[in-house]
Write a protein that holds these residues in place. Structure first.
Motif, PDB file in Angstrom:
ATOM      1  N   LEU A   1      -7.953   3.514  -6.771  1.00  0.00           N
ATOM      2  CA  LEU A   1      -7.229   3.455  -6.530  1.00  0.00           C
ATOM      3  C   LEU A   1      -8.029   5.173  -6.148  1.00  0.00           C
TER       4      LEU A   1
ATOM      5  N   SER B   1      -9.936  12.623  -1.009  1.00  0.00           N
ATOM      6  CA  SER B   1      -8.506  11.543  -0.637  1.00  0.00           C
ATOM      7  C   SER B   1      -8.496  12.493   0.327  1.00  0.00           C
TER       8      SER B   1
ATOM      9  N   SER C   1       0.619  -1.140  -0.104  1.00  0.00           N
ATOM     10  CA  SER C   1       0.036   0.081  -0.475  1.00  0.00           C
ATOM     11  C   SER C   1       1.195   1.187   0.252  1.00  0.00           C
ATOM     12  N   ASP C   2      -0.084   2.231   0.170  1.00  0.00           N
ATOM     13  CA  ASP C   2       1.355   3.708   0.002  1.00  0.00           C
ATOM     14  C   ASP C   2       2.174   3.442   0.971  1.00  0.00           C
TER      15      ASP C   2
ATOM     16  N   ASP D   1      -6.519  -2.394   2.422  1.00  0.00           N
ATOM     17  CA  ASP D   1      -6.548  -1.469   2.846  1.00  0.00           C
ATOM     18  C   ASP D   1      -6.036  -1.938   4.477  1.00  0.00           C
TER      19      ASP D   1
ATOM     20  N   ASP E   1      -2.855   7.908  -4.257  1.00  0.00           N
ATOM     21  CA  ASP E   1      -2.803   6.330  -4.333  1.00  0.00           C
ATOM     22  C   ASP E   1      -1.787   5.659  -4.983  1.00  0.00           C
TER      23      ASP E   1
ATOM     24  N   GLU F   1      -0.699   3.853   5.268  1.00  0.00           N
ATOM     25  CA  GLU F   1      -1.050   4.944   3.915  1.00  0.00           C
ATOM     26  C   GLU F   1      -1.033   5.989   4.559  1.00  0.00           C
TER      27      GLU F   1
ATOM     28  N   HIS G   1      -5.320  12.705   2.648  1.00  0.00           N
ATOM     29  CA  HIS G   1      -3.571  12.690   3.311  1.00  0.00           C
ATOM     30  C   HIS G   1      -2.987  13.130   3.926  1.00  0.00           C
TER      31      HIS G   1
ATOM     32  N   THR H   1      -2.750   8.332   1.967  1.00  0.00           N
ATOM     33  CA  THR H   1      -4.206   8.845   1.974  1.00  0.00           C
ATOM     34  C   THR H   1      -5.040   7.437   1.439  1.00  0.00           C
TER      35      THR H   1
END
Ligand SMILES: [Cu+2]
Length: 467
Positions: free
Chosen positions: A285, A391, A269-270, A413, A289, A417, A393, A419
């Motif tokens: 997405l 989104s 993931s991120d 998920d 991301d 992360e 962040h 975002t």
């Protein structure tokens, strides 16, 4: 996988015929003709090799004006780094390395360059306060203190981020580490480890980029899809596991990705590797991301698809290329943040404010610090959305998603992360540690990565103080 995609069968040619006629959300034609093989070889941004000076990996980036042929033979005016026709070179960092990045601004106006997803000191983060005036050079230097991940860089000046990223100013960052579980994964850049930078664009009749800032709920959705600046792209890969480093570098569009004639397994993931690989039929997405997926192309190739556009990228196998390994069952250890560990709660309401967008009833103000975080605290941030698609962040840190509308996140998920997608009437709860850098004088940003929303006020500032 959507019903339409299930109907496709396994023929590589005509892979997206089942969803012909579904155009971009702005009503444009399908960017990639579905009944024929993809026409254009995928552009692979070059890898930028650092110069090693006194144990520091030194990179030089220059942002400037350029021009690019998106595939129809005409050249559109673009922005890029290091004189690329579009985008910028890929940076490759190693965990624990000291890096220094000189960024020279060859544009006629002020810009900045931000390292999205990187855990760096606030003064090196490249946000709206780190202005690089025309003709000047700004240097960020820091130690890479995070594990392997796919990050990216892009301009982040208040009010002009959408236009600069849309024009092509962005690049990928690959962080490598010595995690033994991942040694045998595909990692040959551009061969079986492919950058996939998704950006939708709109053109004028004479082939120039047509930028528009749209402050409605979705931001500006553009009718043509470009991957690394290429329209209707294919790339040659081994017949086996192939890693795609997906980045949504779009102004506002959310992609719903699937794979035809192959399988898709999400591995990162991120913020880096998931605990283990997660097989997926569709991958969402959101802007900003990243996701790393392994696609198996051993059955004659595979095609990456998007719900709105159809074909995104055709992967053509060359059986003479050496193949890497599929991922092992365990990739990383992710220690969960649990409720008893939380030091402080904050709540953020995302919505319309004063004719634009804002957070907690306020639009971004560069001179106002919105939140002060105590160094070493673990914080739980609850993000509520009244209207629109957002989104969310957070700079500097990587967080865990604790809840989406009261439910734990799905396994894909459940990693780190920076975002997260939050849409109409949703509530998402995340938790982050702030235990790496403090600076009472320079803030980090938190904001919506739908760039139309960010540029019209949906951003705030936090600082970390102590210890
Ligand atoms: Cu938003």
């Amino acid at each position: 996988m959507s019903a339409a995609v299930l109907l496709l069968g396994s023929a590589l040619l005509g892979a997206a015929c089942g969803i012909a006629g579904i155009g971009g959300d702005d009503g444009g034609a399908l960017a990639n003709p579905p009944d024929t093989p993809a026409t254009t070889r995928l552009l692979i941004p070059e890898l930028l090799e650092p110069t090693m000076i006194d144990g520091v990996a030194r990179y030089h980036l220059t942002i400037g004006e350029s021009s690019h042929d998106f595939g129809d033979g005409r050249r559109a005016d673009t922005r890029s780094y290091n004189d690329a026709s579009i985008l910028g070179p890929t940076l490759r960092w190693n965990t624990d390395d000291f890096v220094a990045i000189d960024v020279t601004n060859n544009l006629p106006e002020t810009t900045t360059t931000h390292w999205h997803g990187a855990d760096v000191p606030a003064e090196d983060d490249g946000g709206p306060h780190s202005r690089i005036e025309a003709g000047q050079t700004w240097t960020a230097d820091f130690r890479v203190i995070q594990p392997a991940a796919t990050l990216w860089y892009h301009p982040h000046l208040m009010g002009t981020t959408a236009e600069e990223v849309f024009a092509g100013a962005a690049g990928l960052i690959i962080v490598d580490d010595d995690n033994p579980a991942t040694t045998d994964l595909p990692s040959t850049y551009g061969v079986d480890d492919i950058p996939v930078i998704l950006q939708d664009r709109e053109f004028t009749p004479d082939g120039q980029l047509a930028f528009e800032l749209d402050d409605d709920d979705n931001g500006d959705l553009n009718p043509e899809l470009t991957v690394n600046g290429t329209m209707d792209a294919y790339t040659t890969v081994p017949a086996g596991p192939v890693r795609l480093r997906l980045l949504n570098g779009s102004q506002a569009r959310v992609y719903e990705l699937s794979v035809d004639n192959g399988s898709m397994v999400k591995i990162a993931s991120d913020g880096g590797y998931l605990a283990g690989p997660v097989p997926l039929e569709t991958l969402t997405l959101a802007p900003g991301d990243r996701a790393e997926i392994i696609v198996d192309t051993s059955d004659g190739g595979a095609v990456l698809l998007d719900e709105a556009f159809g074909r995104v990228l055709e992967l053509r196998p060359d059986p003479t290329l050496p193949t890497a390994e599929h991922p092992p069952a365990q990739l990383a250890t992710i220690d969960p943040i649990t409720p008893d560990m939380i030091d402080r709660d904050r709540t953020f309401q995302l919505g319309e404010v004063g004719g634009g967008w804002g957070i907690n009833g306020q639009q971004m103000d560069m001179s106002r610090i919105d939140e002060t975080v105590d160094f070493d605290d673990i914080e739980r941030w609850t993000v509520n959305v009244g209207e629109g698609v957002h989104s969310f962040h957070i700079h500097q840190t990587q967080f865990q998603i604790l809840e989406v509308d009261g439910e734990p996140p799905p396994p894909e998920d459940a990693g780190w992360e920076d975002t997260v997608l939050v849409t109409d009437d949703q509530q998402v709860v995340v938790a982050a540690r702030f235990n790496t850098y403090a600076n009472p004088d320079v803030p980090y940003m938190f904001h919506c990565h739908i760039l139309d929303h960010e540029d019209t006020g949906m951003m705030g500032q936090f600082r970390v103080v102590g210890p």
